[in-house]
Design an enzyme around this catalytic site. Sequence first.
Site, PDB file in Angstrom:
ATOM      1  N   HIS A  75      -7.045  -6.581   0.886  1.00 47.53           N
ATOM      2  CA  HIS A  75      -5.948  -5.621   0.724  1.00 47.53           C
ATOM      3  C   HIS A  75      -4.696  -6.021   1.497  1.00 47.53           C
ATOM      4  O   HIS A  75      -3.582  -5.941   0.979  1.00 47.53           O
ATOM      5  CB  HIS A  75      -6.432  -4.242   1.176  1.00 47.53           C
ATOM      6  CG  HIS A  75      -5.404  -3.164   1.089  1.00 47.53           C
ATOM      7  ND1 HIS A  75      -4.725  -2.860  -0.083  1.00 47.53           N
ATOM      8  CD2 HIS A  75      -4.934  -2.300   2.038  1.00 47.53           C
ATOM      9  CE1 HIS A  75      -3.892  -1.859   0.137  1.00 47.53           C
ATOM     10  NE2 HIS A  75      -3.999  -1.502   1.415  1.00 47.53           N
ATOM     11  N   ASP A 125      -0.588  -4.681  -3.612  1.00 49.03           N
ATOM     12  CA  ASP A 125      -1.952  -4.172  -3.642  1.00 49.03           C
ATOM     13  C   ASP A 125      -2.058  -2.648  -3.615  1.00 49.03           C
ATOM     14  O   ASP A 125      -2.828  -2.087  -2.830  1.00 49.03           O
ATOM     15  CB  ASP A 125      -2.789  -4.779  -2.510  1.00 49.03           C
ATOM     16  CG  ASP A 125      -4.264  -4.869  -2.921  1.00 49.03           C
ATOM     17  OD1 ASP A 125      -4.543  -5.523  -3.939  1.00 49.03           O
ATOM     18  OD2 ASP A 125      -5.120  -4.259  -2.255  1.00 49.03           O
ATOM     19  N   SER A 137       0.832  -1.197   0.000  1.00 50.74           N
ATOM     20  CA  SER A 137       0.000   0.000   0.000  1.00 50.74           C
ATOM     21  C   SER A 137       0.879   1.264   0.000  1.00 50.74           C
ATOM     22  O   SER A 137       1.679   1.445  -0.909  1.00 50.74           O
ATOM     23  CB  SER A 137      -0.962  -0.042   1.190  1.00 50.74           C
ATOM     24  OG  SER A 137      -2.051   0.826   1.002  1.00 50.74           O
TER      25      SER A 137
END
Length: 315
Positions: free
Chosen positions: A292, A146, A122
Amino acid sequence: MTTPDDEFRFLSTDARSVGVAGDLPPVERVSLILDDGRTLSALRFGDTPPVATFIHGAGLNAHTWDSTILALGLPALAIDLPGHGDSSWRSDAAYTAASLAPDVATGIRAWTSTPQLVIGHSLGGLTGAALAASVPELVTQLIIIDITPGIDPNAGAAQIRAFFAGPTDWSSRDELVDRALAFGLGGGTREKAERGVYLNSRVREDGRVEWKHHFAHLASALAAAPELAAQLDAQQDALSEILSATGWNDIAAVTAPLSLVRGEQGFVTTEDAAEFSRRRPDAVVVALPTGHNVHEEAPTALAQTITELRSVEQR
């Protein structure tokens, strides 16, 4: 031998959860003082210099990688980004990839002896791209988890935003665990929630418990001033366009072998992944059946994926 107040108290359970038996690798907390007086902190795994550096996402900390690193079995460094874990908060609250990458570079230079396989999730993935673009000599390979430019690395479900917008301190960690479970957070069991809360909170000198990461305190302040939040939202929309362009520029500038690992129910859609491949047709794209937080939901599968991607590049 761990004690109830030891930050490494969960490692044995983490190891069992990923099928790792026998003695655990040595793990130590390391820290340094940056030029502006802030502290940068990290975890170092193994008894030889790290070959892989892990960068977590927004609102998390270096311990989010424990299970993945144990399953991977490589000497590794997991850095607490500024504003998270045991690293100092930024007074300007500038938690963007461009602002964070120089501190990560300082940590890699201080705590490793060779260029690194860099794995970033992220916000950490965007930071890894900024790092690889600006100091390519530190990065042998980059695996982004992700996230792609244009996706808000601070995004999340509504209950997560509401959870962090609540009080900034509590009377005990048990109270915070209860709150996490009431919001449907914490991994589904009290044991998992206790681990997450313990590793992401601290007890102040006055005995009150607070989140370690700066984001919860910023979210609480904005929740108390909705008129300011509305102004910031408008500014954020304009800033996001700039950061998206900057992020794609970083992705384009990465010279190290590049991979994207996405969760099939995560932030990166199939269309986002296709755009990533269009811009970087040389990159490898892998999808895993997770949300996620791929590294927390499927640490063994992610470790195997990292091993396979690393092996391909070493041939």
